[in-house]
Design a protein around this motif. Structure first.
Motif, short mmCIF file in Angstrom:
data_model
loop_
_atom_site.label_atom_id
_atom_site.label_comp_id
_atom_site.label_asym_id
_atom_site.label_seq_id
_atom_site.Cartn_x
_atom_site.Cartn_y
_atom_site.Cartn_z
N ALA A 12 -12.41 -25.33 9.89
CA ALA A 12 -12.40 -26.62 10.58
C ALA A 12 -13.67 -26.74 11.41
O ALA A 12 -14.24 -25.74 11.84
CB ALA A 12 -11.17 -26.72 11.48
N PRO A 13 -14.15 -27.97 11.62
CA PRO A 13 -15.36 -28.14 12.42
C PRO A 13 -15.15 -27.59 13.83
O PRO A 13 -14.05 -27.63 14.36
CB PRO A 13 -15.58 -29.65 12.45
N GLU A 67 -6.36 -37.40 9.30
CA GLU A 67 -6.54 -35.97 9.56
C GLU A 67 -5.20 -35.26 9.72
O GLU A 67 -5.03 -34.14 9.25
CB GLU A 67 -7.43 -35.75 10.78
N ARG A 71 -5.79 -32.78 7.06
CA ARG A 71 -6.47 -31.64 7.69
C ARG A 71 -6.02 -31.54 9.13
O ARG A 71 -6.76 -31.88 10.05
CB ARG A 71 -7.99 -31.83 7.63
N TRP A 74 -8.15 -30.56 12.10
CA TRP A 74 -9.26 -31.42 12.48
C TRP A 74 -8.83 -32.61 13.33
O TRP A 74 -9.65 -33.44 13.71
CB TRP A 74 -9.96 -31.96 11.24
N LEU A 77 -10.75 -34.11 16.46
CA LEU A 77 -11.95 -34.95 16.39
C LEU A 77 -11.63 -36.42 16.63
O LEU A 77 -12.19 -37.03 17.55
CB LEU A 77 -12.64 -34.72 15.04
#
Length: 86
Positions: A12-13, A67, A71, A74, A77
């Motif tokens: 994940a970022p 998201e 995901r 994430w 974000l």
């Protein structure tokens, strides 16, 4: 070779403080400025700022839903974006 998302949390970022790229707030300010400048150059009139704010809120809400469904690691974000916009 085909690239696929494995869904692993470590992919994940990263949140703020990453050594990769500019700080998210600086990037956001620069991207928003560039977009609005290009839009103003091409549009017959500059849109009402409250309308732009409403569109940003709508997009951030969409991103939270997306998201969360695809995901979950994430979701921070778009949630950060909602917090900034609220």
């Amino acid at each position: 070779a085909q690239l696929r998302w494995s869904g692993r949390a470590e992919q994940a970022p990263r949140r703020r403080g990453s050594a990769h790229g500019p700080h998210p707030d600086a990037w956001l300010a620069e991207a928003r400025h560039a977009f609005l400048a290009a839009y103003a150059d091409a549009a017959p009139s500059v849109p009402d700022p409250s309308l732009l704010h409403a569109f940003e809120l709508d997009k951030a809400c969409y991103e939270v839903r997306y998201e969360a469904a695809n995901r979950p690691d994430w979701t921070w974000l778009p949630l950060d974006a909602l917090e900034r916009l609220a």
